[in-house]
Design a protein around this motif. Structure first.
Motif: not given
Length: 165
Positions: A77-78, A85
């Motif tokens: 997610y990063r 993000p």
């Protein structure tokens, strides 16, 4: 909110799911309803988006595309580069662009996405995973499950069980 369906709607949808080439006249005869009623009901269900389209079901094996796989994928997610993000939905939409991919689902559990694809053989699926899928930004890991045999595969919705609840 689910659409309200009467018994004739259910009968029409059941027949169309079995054979979308049936004419309104043939459906009317099978369910003992005036053709104008059948036509109006089908038109209404199309306009409401209940009937989303009509498609041919193609025999993949006869086209040399008889190998299927389901792939579980995790999203990081990063970004590893700048920590920006990464959206699970964006990753799913990128995967959906590949022609080999038949379905992409956002799921819960240890993995984030479930992907269904078809190809010529196991080698082609491996090549897809290594050379295309794993290059998607935000994809962290994959688990490929090869299909040995398909016992049931359908797009039909069981309308009878819905009516009884």
């Amino acid at each position: 909110m689910p659409l309200k369906l009467d018994d004739k709607d259910v009968a029409i949808l059941t027949l169309i799911q079995e054979d979308s080439q049936l004419t309104a006249k043939q459906i009317a005869k099978k369910i003992n309803t005036p053709i104008t009623t059948v036509f109006a009901k089908i038109k209404r269900m199309e306009e409401q988006g209940l009937i989303q389209g009509y498609r041919a079901i193609v025999a993949a094996k006869k086209l040399g595309m008889g190998t299927s796989a389901f792939i579980l994928a995790s999203v990081s997610y990063r970004s590893k580069v700048d920590g920006a993000p990464i959206s699970q939905r964006t990753v799913a939409e990128e995967i959906a662009k590949f022609a080999e991919v038949q379905e992409v689902h956002i799921i819960t559990g240890d993995y984030d996405l479930l992907i269904k694809l078809r190809a010529e053989n196991v080698d082609a699926i491996g090549k897809f995973v290594v050379d295309k899928l794993r290059l998607i930004t935000g994809l962290e890991k994959t688990l490929t499950c090869m299909v040995f045999e398909t016992v049931k595969e359908t797009t039909k919705i069981n309308l009878l069980s819905r009516r009884q609840s």
